[in-house]
Design a protein around this motif. Structure first.
Motif, short mmCIF file in Angstrom:
data_model
loop_
_atom_site.label_atom_id
_atom_site.label_comp_id
_atom_site.label_asym_id
_atom_site.label_seq_id
_atom_site.Cartn_x
_atom_site.Cartn_y
_atom_site.Cartn_z
N PRO A 107 49.54 68.44 65.87
CA PRO A 107 49.08 69.54 65.02
C PRO A 107 48.81 70.81 65.83
O PRO A 107 48.23 70.75 66.90
N GLU A 148 49.76 61.97 65.67
CA GLU A 148 50.72 62.63 64.79
C GLU A 148 51.86 63.20 65.62
O GLU A 148 51.67 63.67 66.73
N GLY A 187 42.16 67.41 54.57
CA GLY A 187 42.61 68.79 54.48
C GLY A 187 42.41 69.59 55.76
O GLY A 187 42.58 70.81 55.76
N GLY A 188 42.03 68.90 56.84
CA GLY A 188 41.81 69.58 58.11
C GLY A 188 40.41 70.13 58.29
O GLY A 188 40.11 70.73 59.32
N GLN A 189 39.53 69.92 57.28
CA GLN A 189 38.16 70.40 57.42
C GLN A 189 37.39 69.51 58.40
O GLN A 189 37.66 68.33 58.52
N ARG A 219 43.18 73.05 68.35
CA ARG A 219 42.29 72.10 69.01
C ARG A 219 42.50 72.11 70.51
O ARG A 219 43.61 72.36 71.01
N LEU A 239 38.21 65.14 61.59
CA LEU A 239 38.72 65.99 60.53
C LEU A 239 38.95 65.19 59.25
O LEU A 239 39.25 64.00 59.28
N SER A 241 38.61 77.29 55.38
CA SER A 241 39.04 76.28 56.35
C SER A 241 38.78 76.68 57.78
O SER A 241 38.87 75.84 58.68
N GLN A 242 38.46 77.98 58.03
CA GLN A 242 38.19 78.42 59.39
C GLN A 242 36.72 78.36 59.76
O GLN A 242 36.29 78.93 60.76
N VAL A 265 39.70 66.42 69.03
CA VAL A 265 39.72 65.79 67.71
C VAL A 265 39.97 64.29 67.87
O VAL A 265 40.94 63.88 68.52
N ASP A 279 46.64 73.29 65.34
CA ASP A 279 45.45 73.82 64.66
C ASP A 279 44.45 74.41 65.64
O ASP A 279 43.30 74.66 65.29
N THR A 325 43.32 66.01 71.82
CA THR A 325 43.29 64.91 70.85
C THR A 325 42.82 63.66 71.58
O THR A 325 43.27 63.39 72.71
#
Length: 531
Positions: A441, A437, A520-522, A445, A517, A421-422, A431, A443, A448
């Motif tokens: 998130p 959300e 699954g966040g990929q 980034r 994305l 995933s990385q 993103v 993650d 957004t």
């Protein structure tokens, strides 16, 4: 007879005529050389098709047959071209054959790959399909041009050309003659060996057996021997008389560049992708024009490597680097994190490409082939025209692909940071989302961006644009200078080919990379956005 179907002389709308036909109608209105065409609109019922076919045959003289072309409401967009995913088909000028071709083109809108690709690139809803029908041209040569346009000139450009029909070129089955130009550099030409030529056939030629000879066109005495024929298309052995001639002359190239710059102005584009034909009489025809979805590779600054004996060199087709074990087929195990070594890719490959391969290496095709365009749009490094890739790169070999330099080399191992995933960090990316959300998130980034169009619920913009964990901007697509309402504390930033970004004034400058994305966040898609 009474005409009921619209044509390219009319003012068309994407909602009814699709993007391809609408763009060509705008070029026709601007006085550019576009072949006549009739449109079977979106929403035309199947019961209405026989009457539509009869009208088309009465209105379109077609000594070399007809071509039924997709004109979807979704294709040819600024981010998602759908290049090669919909069907277009050459067909004899026969009621049954044309009816079957129109139905086949319409049905291609429902291919599973269309939905998956559209979702990955933010295209909402199922595309609706119109069909553009034109008389097939008998080309001396044809091909594709991609250009960045400044004012009235193509400044950085690439042309790929073949004798005859362009289908083998755009599908990636052959690599044509390549012409390139950029500021401060002379135009360059890379010749190509073309073993066969495809041409639309007359009814008489379609009935001729292999080994017979035909004239390449009405304006030439050059003849070629038939290798095979089918579906209204001749496959000819390239005659020796063409072996040492350039496919596209410098004079014809200049004419094409000038027409393409005019086309970009007519469509309001700064980057354009044009499919073109030059017939046997030397006349230029523009048969498709759309936004160039990703910038051209700057080959003048491409990296070079010293270990020539260990490096395989092809054509730089999609920028970026990827390292993984080589696979030669999609297989049950999938291609996530692997380097796919393949021939030209078609619609059936799209679901696999959306699973996150490290890179793609294709044995044929150029930078303007459908394989190259789709991998660029999906952010997958790609090298094409590496003819011996299947034998030189064994399954299971770990290789590093540099899609910006057009090189493939054996690597000692797959770097840990490029697995799982990385594989694609978000530290420099904004993103793109359809809904915010809460909480935001964590993650990594950089920002957004909330996509806001006619399909998005109305937003309460009061207090919008705060910085929180990371900046949040609002992306308003479309050809507008600025939306009617700008949230307090935000400034509009024009993004050519995308729309307007409403960005918090107290935030750092927005990232130049946008990402989409998966569940699954990929990372499904990543692109660099020019300012």
């Amino acid at each position: 007879m009474t005409t009921t179907l619209p044509c390219l002389d009319d003012a068309l709308a994407v909602e009814s005529a699709g993007a391809k036909a609408t763009a060509l109608a705008r070029l026709t209105a601007a006085g550019l050389p576009v072949p006549d065409g009739v449109v079977v609109p979106v929403g035309h019922s199947d019961e209405q098709l026989p009457a539509a076919v009869a009208e088309i045959l009465a209105r379109c003289p077609a000594p070399y047959g007809l071509i039924a072309r997709s004109s979807s409401t979704a294709e040819d967009g600024p981010d998602a071209s759908f290049a090669g995913l919909f069907t277009s088909r050459i067909t004899p000028a026969d009621p049954a054959a044309l009816l079957d071709s129109v139905r086949t083109v319409r049905a291609s809108a429902h291919h599973p790959a269309i939905t998956a690709y559209g979702q990955a690139l933010g295209v909402t809803g199922l595309p609706h399909m119109a069909v553009l029908v034109q008389a097939a041209l008998r080309p001396a040569c044809s091909g594709v041009l991609a250009a960045e346009v400044t004012g009235t000139r193509c400044t950085r450009w690439r042309i790929e050309a073949v004798y005859g029909l362009a289908e083998p070129l755009v599908s990636g089955h052959v690599t044509g003659e390549i012409h390139t130009g950029s500021p401060g550099h002379d135009a360059m030409t890379r010749p190509a060996i073309q073993k066969t030529i495809q041409l639309p056939a007359t009814a008489t030629e379609s009935a001729m057996p292999p080994g017979e000879w035909v004239n390449l066109g009405t304006g030439t005495r050059t003849r070629a021997k038939i290798q095979k024929s089918g579906a209204g298309v001749l496959h000819l052995h390239t005659p020796a008389a063409l072996a040492d001639r350039p496919v596209l002359t410098a004079e014809a190239r200049d004419q094409l560049l000038a027409a393409s710059a005019r086309a970009a102005a007519a469509l309001g584009l700064e980057r354009i992708d044009v499919e073109w034909v030059i017939d046997a009489d030397g006349r230029l025809h523009l048969v498709q024009a759309r936004p160039l979805t990703a910038p051209l590779t700057d080959h003048t600054t491409a990296r070079t490597t010293a270990d020539d004996d260990r490096v395989l060199r092809g054509i730089a087709a999609a920028p970026g680097t990827g390292t993984g074990t080589a696979v030669h087929a999609f297989g049950d195990a999938g291609i996530t994190g692997h380097v796919l070594v393949c021939d030209a890719l078609g619609p059936e490959a799209v679901p696999a490409l959306l699973t996150g391969p490290a890179a793609v290496v294709a044995t044929t095709g150029g930078e303007l082939s459908h394989t190259a365009i789709i991998t660029r749009e999906l952010g997958i490094p790609c090298v094409t025209n590496l003819a011996d890739a299947r034998t030189a790169i064994a399954t299971g070999t770990v290789v590093e692909v540099d899609g910006g330099a057009g090189t493939v080399r054996v690597a000692p191992a797959v770097p840990a940071q490029r697995t799982g995933s990385q594989a694609r960090p978000l530290t420099a990316a904004a993103v793109l989302v359809r809904a915010l959300e809460h909480p935001a998130p964590a993650d990594g980034r950089a920002a957004t961006l909330l996509w806001h169009d006619e399909h998005t619920p109305a937003l309460d913009l009061a207090g919008y644009g705060g910085c929180g964990l990371h900046p949040v901007g609002l992306l308003v697509p479309g050809d507008v200078s600025a939306p009617a309402t700008v949230p307090p504390g935000c400034s509009p930033i024009r993004l050519p080919g995308l729309g307007v970004l409403l960005w918090p004034q107290d935030a750092p400058p927005p990232p130049t990379e946008f990402a989409v994305l998966g569940p699954g966040g990929q990372v499904l898609h990543r692109r660099t956005v020019p300012r």
